[in-house]
Design a protein around this motif. Structure first.
Motif, PDB file in Angstrom:
ATOM      1  N   GLU A 289       9.917  43.984  42.572  1.00  0.00           N
ATOM      2  CA  GLU A 289      10.978  44.172  41.587  1.00  0.00           C
ATOM      3  C   GLU A 289      12.332  44.164  42.272  1.00  0.00           C
ATOM      4  O   GLU A 289      12.506  44.746  43.343  1.00  0.00           O
ATOM      5  N   VAL A 290      13.286  43.491  41.631  1.00  0.00           N
ATOM      6  CA  VAL A 290      14.678  43.478  42.087  1.00  0.00           C
ATOM      7  C   VAL A 290      15.543  43.854  40.904  1.00  0.00           C
ATOM      8  O   VAL A 290      15.387  43.315  39.806  1.00  0.00           O
ATOM      9  N   SER A 291      16.449  44.802  41.114  1.00  0.00           N
ATOM     10  CA  SER A 291      17.390  45.178  40.061  1.00  0.00           C
ATOM     11  C   SER A 291      18.800  45.141  40.619  1.00  0.00           C
ATOM     12  O   SER A 291      19.036  45.509  41.777  1.00  0.00           O
ATOM     13  N   LEU A 292      19.720  44.676  39.796  1.00  0.00           N
ATOM     14  CA  LEU A 292      21.127  44.619  40.180  1.00  0.00           C
ATOM     15  C   LEU A 292      21.990  45.215  39.088  1.00  0.00           C
ATOM     16  O   LEU A 292      21.731  45.015  37.889  1.00  0.00           O
ATOM     17  N   ASN A 293      22.985  45.960  39.503  1.00  0.00           N
ATOM     18  CA  ASN A 293      24.042  46.418  38.620  1.00  0.00           C
ATOM     19  C   ASN A 293      25.331  45.804  39.131  1.00  0.00           C
ATOM     20  O   ASN A 293      25.690  45.978  40.302  1.00  0.00           O
ATOM     21  N   VAL A 294      26.017  45.071  38.277  1.00  0.00           N
ATOM     22  CA  VAL A 294      27.235  44.363  38.681  1.00  0.00           C
ATOM     23  C   VAL A 294      28.385  44.823  37.797  1.00  0.00           C
ATOM     24  O   VAL A 294      28.348  44.643  36.574  1.00  0.00           O
ATOM     25  N   GLU A 295      29.403  45.426  38.406  1.00  0.00           N
ATOM     26  CA  GLU A 295      30.611  45.817  37.692  1.00  0.00           C
ATOM     27  C   GLU A 295      31.705  44.806  37.997  1.00  0.00           C
ATOM     28  O   GLU A 295      31.915  44.432  39.155  1.00  0.00           O
ATOM     29  N   THR A 296      32.397  44.366  36.963  1.00  0.00           N
ATOM     30  CA  THR A 296      33.416  43.325  37.086  1.00  0.00           C
ATOM     31  C   THR A 296      34.802  43.945  37.041  1.00  0.00           C
ATOM     32  O   THR A 296      35.097  44.761  36.166  1.00  0.00           O
ATOM     33  N   TYR A 297      35.641  43.555  37.968  1.00  0.00           N
ATOM     34  CA  TYR A 297      37.020  44.037  37.986  1.00  0.00           C
ATOM     35  C   TYR A 297      37.875  43.168  37.055  1.00  0.00           C
ATOM     36  O   TYR A 297      37.754  41.933  37.060  1.00  0.00           O
ATOM     37  N   PRO A 298      38.752  43.796  36.263  1.00  0.00           N
ATOM     38  CA  PRO A 298      39.458  43.065  35.195  1.00  0.00           C
ATOM     39  C   PRO A 298      40.725  42.348  35.663  1.00  0.00           C
ATOM     40  O   PRO A 298      41.843  42.758  35.360  1.00  0.00           O
ATOM     41  N   TRP A 299      40.554  41.262  36.393  1.00  0.00           N
ATOM     42  CA  TRP A 299      41.700  40.414  36.745  1.00  0.00           C
ATOM     43  C   TRP A 299      41.995  39.453  35.607  1.00  0.00           C
ATOM     44  O   TRP A 299      41.088  38.821  35.051  1.00  0.00           O
ATOM     45  N   ARG A 300      43.278  39.334  35.255  1.00  0.00           N
ATOM     46  CA  ARG A 300      43.697  38.416  34.190  1.00  0.00           C
ATOM     47  C   ARG A 300      44.842  37.550  34.703  1.00  0.00           C
ATOM     48  O   ARG A 300      45.729  38.018  35.408  1.00  0.00           O
ATOM     49  N   ARG A 301      44.797  36.298  34.328  1.00  0.00           N
ATOM     50  CA  ARG A 301      45.819  35.362  34.783  1.00  0.00           C
ATOM     51  C   ARG A 301      47.199  35.759  34.249  1.00  0.00           C
ATOM     52  O   ARG A 301      47.357  36.082  33.080  1.00  0.00           O
ATOM     53  N   ILE A 302      48.197  35.754  35.119  1.00  0.00           N
ATOM     54  CA  ILE A 302      49.571  36.048  34.710  1.00  0.00           C
ATOM     55  C   ILE A 302      50.108  34.906  33.857  1.00  0.00           C
ATOM     56  O   ILE A 302      49.881  33.731  34.127  1.00  0.00           O
ATOM     57  N   SER A 303      50.792  35.257  32.784  1.00  0.00           N
ATOM     58  CA  SER A 303      51.454  34.243  31.957  1.00  0.00           C
ATOM     59  C   SER A 303      52.929  34.583  31.842  1.00  0.00           C
ATOM     60  O   SER A 303      53.322  35.748  31.926  1.00  0.00           O
ATOM     61  N   GLN A 304      53.743  33.568  31.665  1.00  0.00           N
ATOM     62  CA  GLN A 304      55.176  33.800  31.508  1.00  0.00           C
ATOM     63  C   GLN A 304      55.799  32.650  30.740  1.00  0.00           C
ATOM     64  O   GLN A 304      55.278  31.532  30.715  1.00  0.00           O
ATOM     65  N   ASP A 305      56.923  32.952  30.097  1.00  0.00           N
ATOM     66  CA  ASP A 305      57.661  31.938  29.337  1.00  0.00           C
ATOM     67  C   ASP A 305      58.624  31.194  30.248  1.00  0.00           C
ATOM     68  O   ASP A 305      59.264  31.783  31.127  1.00  0.00           O
TER      69      ASP A 305
END
Length: 324
Positions: free
Chosen positions: A113-129
């Protein structure tokens, strides 16, 4: 509270020499940090994970006899993660976790058995006008710059057992902080000699939601699209119509309606759980200051961290057995 895997745990291992059984075991590597950059010319995409990878072996002699010949070093598990990320790329946390788990089973025949817990860090692309020569403005998504946004943290749990036809895949979110300043009541609950909470015809409602759902079918699933759909459903159910809102008669009811809508929308989700703690905001007592600010206070509140009420709900499809 998270969605419990639908499958039964592995059977305990009997040790005839001792008056007890080894009913739980496993080891691995926690806190594996991984940052992945996809470079498509000048356009880059990023993903950052915090990974826990655990395995169970077919034998027990590393426990019962102190004999280590079958132990897979936990650094090897970390290295599989990094090598596969380089070799295969990373489409998303669920598919990457399945890839790692299947590779570990392929690499080591005595892993069961193999188990994984993966937490994702919330990076978001910068937007600008940016202003064009004609004076109009256009919003641009940055090619290679990102901003850390902690709206909600995505995670997944994957369990792959050698003897099982299908892996267990659970997706989830945590840290989704929601608040509305009205359209929440709490009425007609039990009142006795221990009750101190008044009947509330209108109150502020705030929570830090955590949810998880398990898939019955995932071979052709877009996990990212599903994650966005589930979190969007929870947010919209909590807030209601953007103009008129919707009345929440209790946190329990709001939780139930959120999960029901998810199961209605996503037939390949078998079970979902949702935890909604009540993060209370209480009126500041302005009575001593009536000469300065006369009248009722409905503007200044004091946030209370502890203690807090908590509501958890889980809905499962009635035909769960048909999924396996």
């Amino acid at each position: 509270m998270i969605a419990a895997p639908l499958r039964s745990p592995t059977s305990p291992t009997e040790d005839k020499k001792l008056p007890y059984n080894l009913t739980g075991k496993g080891y691995g590597k926690d806190g594996v940090k991984l940052f992945h950059v996809t470079r498509d010319g000048a356009y880059h995409s990023v993903q950052e994970f915090d990974i826990k990878v655990h395995i169970k072996l077919s034998g027990n002699k590393e426990y019962t006899e102190g004999e280590n010949s079958e132990i897979v070093d936990s650094d090897a598990l970390r290295n599989i993660i990094c090598v596969l990320g380089k070799k295969q790329g990373i489409e998303g946390p669920e598919k990457f976790a399945l890839l790692v788990a299947r590779k570990a089973l392929e690499q080591y025949a005595h892993i069961v058995e193999v188990s994984l817990n993966v937490e994702t860090y919330p990076w978001r692309r910068i937007s600008q006008d940016k202003t064009k020569p004609d004076g109009s403005t256009t919003n641009y998504q940055h090619n290679h710059a990102f901003m850390f946004t902690s709206t909600a943290q995505r995670y997944c749990e994957v369990i792959v057992r050698r003897q099982d036809a299908k892996p267990t895949v659970i997706s989830g979110f945590k840290g989704l902080r929601l608040l509305k300043t009205t359209k929440s009541t709490f009425l007609h609950f039990i009142e006795d000699e221990y009750t101190t909470t008044p009947q509330l015809h209108d109150r502020m409602l705030s929570t830090i939601a955590e949810g998880a759902w398990e898939y019955s079918d995932f071979e052709n699933v877009d996990f990212t699209k599903d994650w966005e759909s589930v979190t969007d459903t929870v947010v919209k159910t909590f807030g209601g119509d953007p103009i008129d809102g919707t009345v929440s008669t209790s946190t329990q009811r709001t939780s139930y309606l959120s999960i029901k809508q998810v199961l209605d929308d996503l037939p390949h989700v078998a079970v979902m759980s949702l935890t909604l703690p009540n993060r209370h905001y209480v009126h500041f007592d302005m009575k001593p200051f009536q000469k300065l600010v006369p009248g009722e206070n409905n503007e200044i509140f004091i946030p209370l961290d502890k203690p807090y009420g908590i509501v958890y709900t889980q809905l499962s499809r009635k035909d769960l057995k048909s999924h396996y």
